[in-house]
Design a protein around this motif. Structure first.
Motif: not given
Lengths: 239, 372
Positions: B93-104
């Motif tokens: 979940a942490w990886g996914s949450v951070i990546y979701r914010r970084v991807r844009p």
């Protein structure tokens, strides 16, 4: 040959100045500070020697009933410590010598050090040996004809004993430095000015500080409106 | 409208069960299950706010319905060995949450292209040597700053602001076409262990895309890759020559940036010490209590990834307004700040010359490796 005149004798006289530290056997800090540089080498030697001595017995595949001979084990450790110091003790202040039964002793600067197996964690008694007893009593006399004025190497001010201990498996457990003051036949007769376990060098080793250098280049990340040319990232545009 | 997947994600972040969350917001367990399965179309605003409050997240967090491809990656490998399901979900979940914010940010900016190789049919040693060459590193020396080197090769390294007891890092190729390598780091890991874990994850990224190996084999290969990457045979063999003692290993640890235990294992794998010596050394390490905590004076400073913070600086300025960042990230300002500041600022960059420049090398024969 004609006898030289008195004035000619004067020309043979040399005035030698040697700086002799004022150290007594009870000056723990000063002595430990002096021998500090050789402690890693001793640890290194003792670790290597205990590994080799263990390896010897493990190679024999002794049965449970057959015990590892503690005297041979200690002898092997001494022997390998001596060999290690011969091979790696390059410090010019160090002058190693063999003793009977592969015993190891060496001079380091103004200290004379004997490397002994501890007696169940204690300083062992010197026993019947008068030489050993004199060593324990700090009975130091440097004959004038031994005195090397050039580097004062033969000048000994303090005798030290460094003992080594192993655990039940034969792994090196600790080294302890003693400044002995007396010792005779029995264990009860042994006295010392001070004793100091020598910290393992791995716990005191200070890695060299990194050289100050200019900060490196930052990552090549920039606002390029579009990232088309930036390489295929494979990510859909969500921005 | 809120999305069930975000509720599940937030619950995993907080390591809560459905029942615990239900109790916190005053509903029954099945309601939470229905919300997470998107089976309730309209939720009362008080319930939405209650869930957001229970999770300490803004409502906007739950209104993000976009799907991202963020697989569990290497979490699947080690997870089955020793990791609890709850911890696995939390890490994911942490990886996914951070990546979701970084991807844009990655999509908007020009970022280092991916030059990390993906190999098959090679040994871990060959893969490590090839990876070193592609990262622009020497073939035989220590790697002073591993994370910076891999970030320059396009690996996105994300720092989680939490600690996990049984996991230091995990990795995956992410995105719809799985073309971006990502490594997620746990906070508070000693530098030597962190570097080895990053190298281990790099091994998974380079070697384990489609190989039908058993988990233990995969993990073993990644471990050997990490050893070979951080301690290449050609460079370290002289250092590990007998007699090998703890005293000497202590001087090698800061040089190579790996633990004493990793050095002993490497010496054994390179056949520089016998099995017996290996056992003796590990007994001595254990006796001194260094299996879990090696001497403090030999501590290796943990590395911090830079790319995420650099992207924030490029878009929002060197001193970003975290209210604005948080709004875009669908987080509270202090959470956005915590996330960004888990990454290195400019002053924490490795010194000049400490890392190489990544190179794109066409892979043909593993035995003919181009060297720097």
């Amino acid at each position: 040959m004609a006898r030289p005149a008195l004035t000619e004798w004067y020309s043979y006289v040399q005035i030698v100045t040697v700086e002799i530290p004022l150290v007594q056997p009870w000056d723990r800090e000063q002595i430990l500070g002096h021998v500090g540089p050789v402690v890693p080498l001793l640890h290194d030697a003792a670790e290597d020697a205990t590994q080799k001595a263990r390896g010897y017995f493990d190679g024999l595949s002794l049965t449970d009933a057959e015990q590892r001979d503690p005297y041979l084990y200690a002898h092997l450790v001494r022997y390998h410590v001596g060999r290690f110091l011969d091979a790696h003790g390059q410090d010019p202040q160090m002058d190693k010598r063999w003793l009977a039964n592969s015993g190891v002793a060496f001079r380091y600067g103004w200290t004379d050090i004997r490397f002994l197996k501890s007696l169940a964690g204690r300083l062992p008694a010197p026993g019947r040996s008068m030489v050993k007893r004199a060593f324990y009593h700090q009975d130091i006399s440097t004959p004038i004809w031994d005195f090397d004025a050039e580097n004062a190497r033969s000048l000994v001010l303090v005798n030290l004993v460094i003992t080594w201990d192993v655990d039940y498996l034969g792994n090196l457990y600790q080294l302890v430095a003693y400044s002995p003051s007396a010792g005779g036949l029995s264990q009860d007769s042994v006295r010392w000015h001070w004793a100091q376990p020598l910290a393992h060098p791995a716990t005191t080793y200070a890695p060299p500080p990194p050289e100050p250098t200019e900060a490196g280049e930052d990552l090549d990340i920039s606002d390029d409106d579009r990232a088309d040319e930036a390489g295929d990232t494979g990510e859909a545009d969500a921005g | 409208m809120i999305f069930g997947a975000r509720v599940k994600e937030a619950r995993d972040l907080r390591s809560l069960t459905q029942s615990q969350l239900a109790e916190m917001v005053g509903v029954d367990h099945s309601t939470i299950a229905y919300i997470e399965a998107d089976r309730i179309k309209e939720l009362r605003p008080e319930l939405i706010e209650g869930i957001a409050e229970a999770m300490s997240l803004p409502v906007a967090f739950f209104e993000d319905g976009e799907d991202i491809d963020f697989p569990a990656g290497s979490l699947l490998f080690r997870a089955r060995l020793d990791m609890l399901k709850r911890e696995e979900a939390e890490a994911k979940a942490w990886g996914s949450v951070i990546y979701r914010r970084v991807r844009p940010l990655v999509n908007r900016l020009r970022v280092p292209p991916v030059t990390l190789p993906r190999l098959s049919g090679v040994t871990p040693d060959e893969a490590a040597a090839y990876t070193r060459a592609s990262l622009g590193l020497s073939h035989d020396g220590p790697i002073p700053h591993l994370i910076n080197a891999i970030e320059r090769a396009g690996v996105l390294v994300l720092a989680m602001p939490i600690q996990l007891p049984r996991r230091d890092a995990y990795s995956a190729w992410v995105g719809s076409d799985a073309l971006r390598p990502v490594i997620v780091l746990v906070n508070g890991v000693p530098g030597d262990r962190q570097r080895f874990s990053v190298a281990h994850e790099l091994g998974h990224l380079v070697m384990h895309q489609s190989r039908p190996l058993r988990i233990k084999e995969i993990e073993s290969e990644a471990g050997l890759f990490a050893e070979a990457l951080l301690m290449p045979e050609v460079g370290i063999s002289t250092d590990l020559e007998p007699p090998l003692t703890l005293t000497r290993l202590a001087t090698l640890k800061p040089k190579w940036g790996v633990s004493i235990q990793a050095l002993v294992r490497r010496a054994r794998h390179l056949d520089l010490i016998t099995k017996r010596q290996y056992t003796y050394l590990f007994e001595q390490i254990g006796k001194r209590g260094w299996r879990t905590h090696e001497p403090d004076n030999l501590a290796i400073q943990a590395e911090r990834p830079r790319a995420v913070r650099k992207m924030i600086e490029v878009i929002y300025g060197d001193a970003p307004d975290y209210r604005k960042v948080a709004q875009d990230m669908r987080l509270f300002p202090h959470q956005a700040k915590q996330l960004v500041e888990a990454h290195a600022d400019r002053s924490q960059l490795p010194p000049r010359g400490a890392v190489g420049e990544p190179r794109i090398i066409e892979f043909r024969k593993p035995t003919l490796i181009e060297r720097n």
